[in-house]
Design an enzyme around this catalytic site. Structure first.
Site, short mmCIF file in Angstrom:
data_model
loop_
_atom_site.label_atom_id
_atom_site.label_comp_id
_atom_site.label_asym_id
_atom_site.label_seq_id
_atom_site.Cartn_x
_atom_site.Cartn_y
_atom_site.Cartn_z
N GLY A 12 -40.50 77.20 -33.05
CA GLY A 12 -40.46 78.08 -34.21
C GLY A 12 -41.70 78.04 -35.08
O GLY A 12 -41.64 78.36 -36.26
N SER A 13 -42.86 77.67 -34.51
CA SER A 13 -44.08 77.60 -35.33
C SER A 13 -44.49 78.97 -35.84
O SER A 13 -45.01 79.11 -36.95
CB SER A 13 -45.22 76.94 -34.55
N ARG A 61 -28.32 88.83 -16.52
CA ARG A 61 -29.11 89.23 -17.69
C ARG A 61 -28.43 90.33 -18.50
O ARG A 61 -28.48 90.34 -19.72
CB ARG A 61 -30.50 89.69 -17.23
N MET A 86 -37.97 82.97 -24.66
CA MET A 86 -38.28 82.81 -23.23
C MET A 86 -37.19 83.40 -22.33
O MET A 86 -36.59 82.71 -21.51
CB MET A 86 -38.50 81.32 -22.92
N ARG A 87 -36.98 84.70 -22.51
CA ARG A 87 -36.05 85.41 -21.64
C ARG A 87 -36.65 86.76 -21.27
O ARG A 87 -37.28 87.42 -22.11
CB ARG A 87 -34.70 85.66 -22.34
N ILE A 88 -36.48 87.16 -20.02
CA ILE A 88 -36.88 88.50 -19.59
C ILE A 88 -35.72 89.44 -19.90
O ILE A 88 -34.59 89.23 -19.46
CB ILE A 88 -37.21 88.53 -18.09
N ASN A 103 -43.48 91.55 -29.69
CA ASN A 103 -43.64 90.26 -29.04
C ASN A 103 -45.05 89.72 -29.30
O ASN A 103 -45.99 90.49 -29.50
CB ASN A 103 -43.43 90.40 -27.53
N HIS A 105 -47.81 87.19 -27.34
CA HIS A 105 -48.04 86.59 -26.02
C HIS A 105 -49.34 85.79 -26.04
O HIS A 105 -50.34 86.26 -26.59
CB HIS A 105 -48.12 87.69 -24.95
N GLU A 170 -52.59 82.79 -33.32
CA GLU A 170 -51.28 83.44 -33.35
C GLU A 170 -50.72 83.43 -34.78
O GLU A 170 -50.15 84.42 -35.25
CB GLU A 170 -50.30 82.71 -32.43
#
Length: 212
Positions: A12-13, A61, A86-88, A103, A105, A170
């Site tokens: 959670g940074s 999913r 971390m889910r597609i 998002n 990345h 980021e």
């Protein structure tokens, strides 16, 4: 004031960076697919509603995404932020929130989609690496780009040291992207392109290794 739901899976940074930025929005909920995600503790410490939707409780999913969407919709968000989630996600889920799903990345997209971006960048010997904030589309990590930050790759870098340098950026560009969205200075056009309604400042060039 725009309402934001944040999805995360880990420390959670970037959530903390968004909170520190004092953005013109309300973070109404933090949702994780992992009960042990450290980001949930950050949400709790700030009095933010938080929930867990464990992905391993569902057979596929689509089933997971359906429950996740129901949890998101309880909060009626204007923007949904993937902050190390971390889910597609399925096409149906992404299309449900078209233009609202953002998002971050850890690479300069379209290079190095997916995972292990820093290791792959070092293996390829690239001299410039970075991070990207983008709108989410059904194709993994190839959505329209809002903002990017680049860092030099040093000759003695490890994946960990490079990741730390990228993470610092980021924490700078992610809040900026969300601020633009909250102020309706950036949005996704009907033709799938990023539209801008603000004074655009030219970025500085980065050459690595340096000249001289």
């Amino acid at each position: 004031m725009k309402k934001i739901v944040i999805l995360l899976s880990g420390r959670g940074s970037n959530l903390q960076a968004l909170l520190d930025a004092k953005l013109p929005c309300q973070i109404v909920a933090v949702i994780s697919n992992r009960a042990d995600a450290q980001g949930l503790s950050i949400a709790k410490a700030h009095g933010i509603t938080h929930a867990v939707v464990p992905h391993n409780h569902y057979p596929d999913r689509a089933s997971f995404d359906a429950v996740l969407a129901k949890e998101i919709d309880l909060h009626a968000p204007d923007i949904i932020v993937l902050s190390g989630f971390m889910r597609i996600l399925t096409t149906a889920f992404v299309e449900r929130y078209r233009g609202k799903l953002i998002n971050i990345h850890p690479s300069l997209l379209p290079s190095y989609t997916g995972i292990n971006t820093h290791e792959r960048a070092l293996q390829d010997g690239v001299k410039i690496h970075g991070c990207t904030v983008h709108f989410v589309t059904p194709s993994l990590d190839v959505g329209p780009i809002i903002i990017q930050a680049a860092v030099p790759v040093l000759h003695d870098d490890t994946a960990a040291s490079l990741a730390a340098r990228v993470l610092h950026e980021e924490h700078r560009v992610f809040p900026q992207a969300i601020r633009w969205l909250c102020r309706e200075q950036v949005w996704l056009n009907t033709d799938g392109r990023v539209a801008i309604n603000r004074l655009e400042q030219p970025g500085a060039p980065l050459i690595s290794p340096g000249l001289g």
